[in-house]
Design an enzyme around this catalytic site. Sequence first.
Site, mmCIF file in Angstrom:
data_model
loop_
_atom_site.group_PDB
_atom_site.id
_atom_site.type_symbol
_atom_site.label_atom_id
_atom_site.label_comp_id
_atom_site.label_asym_id
_atom_site.label_seq_id
_atom_site.Cartn_x
_atom_site.Cartn_y
_atom_site.Cartn_z
ATOM 1 N N ASN A 1 -52.100 -65.785 20.163
ATOM 2 C CA ASN A 1 -52.953 -64.584 20.294
ATOM 3 C C ASN A 1 -52.492 -63.109 19.696
ATOM 4 O OD1 ASN A 1 -52.696 -62.228 22.387
ATOM 5 N ND2 ASN A 1 -51.447 -64.353 23.205
ATOM 6 N N PHE B 1 -54.531 -56.061 23.660
ATOM 7 C CA PHE B 1 -54.711 -55.600 25.054
ATOM 8 C C PHE B 1 -56.253 -55.094 25.198
ATOM 9 C CE2 PHE B 1 -50.310 -53.358 26.090
ATOM 10 C CZ PHE B 1 -49.761 -54.921 26.437
ATOM 11 N N SER C 1 -45.576 -57.251 24.865
ATOM 12 C CA SER C 1 -46.697 -57.861 23.793
ATOM 13 C C SER C 1 -46.214 -57.650 22.652
ATOM 14 C CB SER C 1 -48.047 -57.129 24.312
ATOM 15 O OG SER C 1 -48.948 -57.385 23.322
ATOM 16 N N ASN D 1 -48.532 -57.422 20.337
ATOM 17 C CA ASN D 1 -49.635 -57.003 19.442
ATOM 18 C C ASN D 1 -50.070 -55.589 19.726
ATOM 19 O OD1 ASN D 1 -50.056 -59.729 18.830
ATOM 20 N ND2 ASN D 1 -50.528 -60.022 20.756
ATOM 21 N N THR D 2 -49.138 -54.612 20.147
ATOM 22 C CA THR D 2 -49.503 -53.199 20.427
ATOM 23 C C THR D 2 -48.018 -52.747 19.597
ATOM 24 O OG1 THR D 2 -50.715 -53.129 22.396
ATOM 25 C CG2 THR D 2 -49.422 -51.069 21.568
ATOM 26 N N LYS E 1 -41.441 -57.110 32.372
ATOM 27 C CA LYS E 1 -41.871 -58.441 31.687
ATOM 28 C C LYS E 1 -41.335 -58.323 30.306
ATOM 29 C CE LYS E 1 -45.348 -61.855 30.378
ATOM 30 N NZ LYS E 1 -46.794 -62.201 30.757
ATOM 31 N N ASN F 1 -42.651 -63.212 27.655
ATOM 32 C CA ASN F 1 -43.943 -63.101 26.929
ATOM 33 C C ASN F 1 -44.098 -64.077 25.853
ATOM 34 O OD1 ASN F 1 -46.491 -62.000 26.065
ATOM 35 N ND2 ASN F 1 -45.779 -59.903 27.357
HETATM 36 C C1 FMN Z 1 -54.756 -65.279 25.063
HETATM 37 C C2 FMN Z 1 -53.280 -64.798 25.648
HETATM 38 C C3 FMN Z 1 -53.401 -63.408 26.260
HETATM 39 C C4 FMN Z 1 -52.349 -62.957 26.939
HETATM 40 N N1 FMN Z 1 -52.659 -61.805 27.312
HETATM 41 C C5 FMN Z 1 -51.150 -60.984 27.844
HETATM 42 C C6 FMN Z 1 -51.483 -59.725 28.475
HETATM 43 O O1 FMN Z 1 -52.294 -59.108 28.611
HETATM 44 N N2 FMN Z 1 -50.345 -59.340 29.254
HETATM 45 C C7 FMN Z 1 -49.156 -60.200 29.325
HETATM 46 O O2 FMN Z 1 -48.210 -59.706 29.991
HETATM 47 N N3 FMN Z 1 -49.004 -61.440 28.800
HETATM 48 C C8 FMN Z 1 -50.168 -61.838 28.175
HETATM 49 N N4 FMN Z 1 -50.103 -63.203 27.707
HETATM 50 C C9 FMN Z 1 -48.923 -63.798 27.933
HETATM 51 C C10 FMN Z 1 -48.747 -65.065 28.957
HETATM 52 O O3 FMN Z 1 -49.034 -63.842 30.093
HETATM 53 C C11 FMN Z 1 -47.400 -65.742 29.170
HETATM 54 O O4 FMN Z 1 -46.485 -64.871 29.145
HETATM 55 C C12 FMN Z 1 -47.310 -66.312 27.691
HETATM 56 O O5 FMN Z 1 -48.605 -66.880 27.236
HETATM 57 C C13 FMN Z 1 -46.320 -67.733 28.098
HETATM 58 O O6 FMN Z 1 -46.684 -68.408 29.032
HETATM 59 P P1 FMN Z 1 -47.708 -69.891 28.594
HETATM 60 O O7 FMN Z 1 -46.945 -70.504 27.541
HETATM 61 O O8 FMN Z 1 -47.537 -70.673 29.821
HETATM 62 O O9 FMN Z 1 -48.997 -69.389 28.201
HETATM 63 C C14 FMN Z 1 -51.010 -63.862 26.954
HETATM 64 C C15 FMN Z 1 -51.337 -65.015 26.614
HETATM 65 C C16 FMN Z 1 -52.162 -65.660 26.045
HETATM 66 C C17 FMN Z 1 -52.230 -66.963 25.624
#
Ligand code: FMN
Length: 365
Positions: A121, A125, A183, A185-186, A221, A250
Site C-alpha cells: 500500500n 494517510f 509509514s 508513504n509520507t 510504532k 509497520n
Molecule cells: C492498506 C494498509 C494501510 C495501512 N495504514 C496504516 C496507517 O495508517 N498507520 C499505521 O500505523 N499502519 C498502517 N498500516 C500498517 C499496519 O498497521 C501493520 O503495521 C502492517 O500492515 C503489518 O501488519 P500485517 O502484516 O498484519 O498487515 C497499513 C497497512 C495496510 C495493509
Amino acid sequence: MIFSALSPLLRVPLLASLTRDSLLRMDPETAHGATINALRLGLAPQQDGPDAPELKTSIAGLELSNPVGMAAGFDKNGEVPRALALMGFGMVEIGTVTPRPQSGNPKPRLFRVAAAEGVINRMGFNNDGHDDVFRRLNDVRVPAALGVNIGANKDTADFISDYARGVARFARIADYLTVNISSPNTPGLRDLQQSEALKRLLQAVLTVRSKSPVRVPVFLKIAPDLDEAALDSIAAVIAATDLDGLIVSNTTISRDPIAGMENAAEMGGLSGKPLFDLATIRLAQMRQRTSLPIIGVGGIHSPQSALEKFEAGANAIQLYSALVFGGLDLLDRIKRGLAAAVRAQGKRNISELVGTRTADWASRK
Ligand SMILES: Cc1cc2nc3c(=O)[nH]c(=O)nc-3n(C[C@H](O)[C@H](O)[C@H](O)COP(=O)(O)O)c2cc1C
C-alpha cells in the site's frame, strides 16, 4: 479487506454477493470500502461467549480480554471500532489520523501480491482529520481497548507539532495512543526515527501527555527497515523517557521476499505473510534492548505465526493483511490456537510464553 465469516450478509440479498471470493476479485480498495460499509451496517458476525481466561492480558496498564488487536490502517477514520470489538478483537487501533483531512496518494494505491499473501500500500494517510474522527469516537462505546494512531499531514510545516496536537486532541477519549513514525508513504516521516529527531518528538509528545487529565499510555510504532545500530539508538532514546511501549512493526520497503511476483514493482509498504520473518526478527532484537511492552505486528497469518510473535517477545499482537486472504474466522482460530498452546505447555496465561525464543529469533538473518 475481506472477511470470510460474513455469514449474516448472506441473509441480506443486496449484500449477498459480498463473499470472500467476490471481494478478492474486486479492486482492493473497493473491496475494503465494501467491508467497512458492511461493518457499519451492523452486518458483521459477533463473538459469542467470553474469551478464554488464558488470554487475559495486561499491557501498559490496559486490561485486555485477549491480546489480539486490529492493526492501524483498516479503520482509518474510526467508523467501525465497536463492530470490530464485538467481533472479538481485544484492542482496536484506528487511524492514522492527521490534524487536517487529506486525500492521500492518487489511486490505485493498494495492491495484492496474491501468490505470497502479501499486500502493498501507498495510501499516504488518507483520512478525515482530527475533528471528524474525534466527533465519531466521542459518540461510541467500544468494548475493547481503543487505540488512536496519530500522524502528521504531508504538507505540514512542522511534523512534531502535528503529533503534539494529536495527543492533545485524543488523550481524553483513547485508551492508548500510537505515535506512528514508520509509514513509508509520507516523505520524511521515517526520519523521525533518528536519534535527535526522536528525542525532540518524544519530549514534545510526552510533555503534552503529562498535561492531560488522564495519563493515556503512548506507544511508538517503528519500521522493520532498521539495522541493529538504529535499534540501539532508538532503545537509548526511549530509555530516557516515560514512553509506555513499542509497536514493531509497520510495513517494509523491502521487496526481497516477493522478488519477481505480481505487483512487486509497485511503490509503498509491503505487509502480510512476506513481512513475517523480518518483522519478527526486529521484534526480538528490540525485545533484547528494552523491557517495555511490545505489540508485535507484521505478517501474522495463522495460530502458529501468532504464537511465534509471543515467543519472540511480544506482549500482545495485531494483524491486518492476513484478514484479506484468510477471512475473519482467522481471528477466532488464532485465539483458540493461542489458548491451546498455553494449556499444552502446562501454563496458565499467554504472558508466560512471552520471550521464550527471543534469542533464536534475534539471531536470524
Ligand atoms: C492498506 C494498509 C494501510 C495501512 N495504514 C496504516 C496507517 O495508517 N498507520 C499505521 O500505523 N499502519 C498502517 N498500516 C500498517 C499496519 O498497521 C501493520 O503495521 C502492517 O500492515 C503489518 O501488519 P500485517 O502484516 O498484519 O498487515 C497499513 C497497512 C495496510 C495493509
